[in-house]
Design an enzyme around this catalytic site. Structure first.
Site, PDB file in Angstrom:
ATOM      1  N   HIS A 166      30.823  45.442  34.770  1.00  0.00           N
ATOM      2  CA  HIS A 166      32.238  45.765  34.955  1.00  0.00           C
ATOM      3  C   HIS A 166      32.450  47.277  34.886  1.00  0.00           C
ATOM      4  CE1 HIS A 166      32.512  41.519  33.761  1.00  0.00           C
ATOM      5  NE2 HIS A 166      33.658  41.503  34.417  1.00  0.00           N
ATOM      6  N   ASP A 191      38.352  31.546  38.713  1.00  0.00           N
ATOM      7  CA  ASP A 191      37.262  31.636  37.738  1.00  0.00           C
ATOM      8  C   ASP A 191      37.559  30.642  36.619  1.00  0.00           C
ATOM      9  OD1 ASP A 191      34.965  33.129  37.736  1.00  0.00           O
ATOM     10  OD2 ASP A 191      35.911  35.001  37.162  1.00  0.00           O
ATOM     11  N   ASP A 241      30.400  39.806  43.727  1.00  0.00           N
ATOM     12  CA  ASP A 241      31.243  39.972  42.553  1.00  0.00           C
ATOM     13  C   ASP A 241      32.281  41.035  42.918  1.00  0.00           C
ATOM     14  OD1 ASP A 241      32.166  39.588  39.980  1.00  0.00           O
ATOM     15  OD2 ASP A 241      30.220  39.889  39.028  1.00  0.00           O
ATOM     16  N   ARG A 262      28.185  32.391  27.890  1.00  0.00           N
ATOM     17  CA  ARG A 262      28.685  31.643  29.046  1.00  0.00           C
ATOM     18  C   ARG A 262      27.601  30.824  29.742  1.00  0.00           C
ATOM     19  NH1 ARG A 262      30.653  36.638  32.311  1.00  0.00           N
ATOM     20  NH2 ARG A 262      31.239  35.074  33.873  1.00  0.00           N
ATOM     21  N   HIS A 290      25.192  34.776  38.324  1.00  0.00           N
ATOM     22  CA  HIS A 290      25.433  35.925  39.188  1.00  0.00           C
ATOM     23  C   HIS A 290      24.070  36.408  39.671  1.00  0.00           C
ATOM     24  CE1 HIS A 290      28.397  35.782  35.892  1.00  0.00           C
ATOM     25  NE2 HIS A 290      29.289  36.282  36.731  1.00  0.00           N
TER      26      HIS A 290
END
Length: 430
Positions: free
Chosen positions: A289, A166, A361, A246, A277
């Site tokens: 997450h 990553d 993911d 990001r 994503h």
């Protein structure tokens, strides 16, 4: 005094309930930090609870409280035994079916030596390198570690492992400081330059990063982020995703332009990038997450806006696509994109015609794991996903692989389809 006794009794029952809940969720990824001493600590707490219930509890309730303690004890030991059995069964497996399934798993690790036998037997298809693998080490150390794994594959006559990381630039730069920490791709937009110059700079950025990754033995980078910016501040419970920090831009055309040039720069150095994503995290406020997430934007709008960078870049490069753990209820109200056959097989493979690499993911993220790791694994494989990422809590690979093997034995999985997936994993860069 009666009130105090009542309060203490209530706290005691809450403690018992908490211990049973802990026993049920033994080895949960969120508790990975205490994995080495989790079971002894839980067993100790259960013993203390049993003694306390016997000495301080009401005589009439002693059997009930001890029953709860005993049930929690059996649950904990049962979960531990299952984990040990799954690890042993997977480690002992071999043959074509085991290799066909294993090739779909990309795993993280603490000690690369733990992967040697899995790599040699073809029970994994890739490895994920992150911050814990580079801390306190040199580039030569990491390269030697990767070379050792690849040598085992060659000796066994197996395809090379896909080695991923990553390295987005900016905050998500897992291999820095082994390689230079570049600013995020979005900073390329800070300078008001002509379109051609922006493309040149993005390509140069990707080429520089690609050369650094290639020197370490990395073949797949989980970048660029092509989720679109929203201008919205991170949600209260968004601890890690923070997409606006990001993402490249809110403009899909500009995002696609920069991402494509960056991807082509990566590929010029022999490294494949990953568009992430899908279906887009910009439109969700939950942090996958930890929590389930739903994207309620109409599909018609997603198709002409959020999904344009995914389509435009993938059509003109060899980039992979990472599937996020996000539900798109208009397409599939039951399962997130990462293991939805309707989204993977019908939309991405079917309508889009995308025949490149699809990777989930991390399946130990809450939005996937809390739906059942076994369920997520089998459904992702059945949907046609090429790589299942199990990185943060890599011990869960053994549970997932065991589930896949059991499903194959029951005839649930389409093994010829899984074997065809191997061709996608071996696709050369354009």
């Amino acid at each position: 005094m009666k009130l105090l006794r009542f309060a203490l009794g209530a706290l005691g029952w809450l403690a018992l309930a908490a211990l049973w809940f802990w026993a049920w969720h033994l080895k949960d990824p969120h508790l990975r930090f205490m994995r080495a001493w989790e079971l002894p600590m839980l067993l100790g707490a259960l013993c203390v609870s049993a003694a306390t219930a016997w000495r301080c509890g009401r005589r009439a309730l002693r059997p009930v409280s001890l029953g709860v303690v005993f049930a929690a004890l059996l649950t904990a030991l049962g979960n531990e035994a299952a984990s040990v059995r799954h690890r042993a069964d997977v480690a002992a497996s071999s043959g074509r079916v085991a290799q066909t399934l294993g090739a779909h798993f990309m795993v993280g690790y603490d000690d690369a030596k733990d992967l040697h036998e899995l790599a040699r037997k073809g029970l994994i298809g890739g490895v994920f390198i992150t911050g814990r693998n580079v801390k306190g080490r040199t580039a030569a150390d990491l390269r030697r570690e990767i070379d050792d794994l690849q040598a085992l594959r060659r000796e066994a006559g197996l395809p090379a492992l896909i080695v991923a990381t990553d390295q987005e630039g900016g905050a998500v730069s897992r291999l820095s400081p082994l390689i230079e920490r570049q600013p995020g791709l979005s900073t390329l937009l800070d300078a008001d330059v002509p379109e051609a110059e922006l493309t040149r700079r993005a390509h140069a950025y990707g080429a520089q990063q690609g050369r650094s990754l290639d020197a370490l033995g990395i073949t797949l980078n989980f970048s660029p982020v092509v989720d679109l910016r929203t201008g919205r501040a991170p949600g209260k419970w968004d601890f890690h995703t923070r997409i606006d920090e990001r993402a490249i831009s809110a403009d899909p055309a500009l995002t696609a332009q920069v991402a494509l040039a960056y991807e082509q720069g990566l590929e010029s150095a022999g490294v494949r990038g990953t568009l992430k994503h899908f279906p887009g995290l910009g439109g969700v406020t939950e942090d996958t997450h930890h929590f389930a997430a739903t994207l309620r934007t109409p599909v018609a709008q997603l198709a002409t806006h959020d999904w344009k960078p995914f389509q435009d870049v993938s059509k003109n490069s060899g980039a992979a696509i990472m599937l996020g753990h996000v539900v798109v209820p208009e397409l599939d109200a039951d399962y997130p994109a990462s293991f939805s056959r309707k989204i993977v097989h019908q939309l991405i493979r079917g309508e889009w015609g995308f025949q490149g690499l699809l990777v989930t993911d991390d399946l130990t993220m809450g939005a996937a794991y809390n739906r059942g790791l076994c369920n997520a694994t089998i459904r992702a494989l059945d949907a046609g996903v090429d790589l299942l990422l199990i990185a943060f809590d890599h011990d869960k690979y053994f549970d997932a692989m065991h589930c896949a093997q059991q499903a194959a034995q029951r005839g649930v999985l389409d093994l010829p389809m899984l074997e065809r997936s191997g061709a996608r994993r071996l696709q050369p860069l354009r």
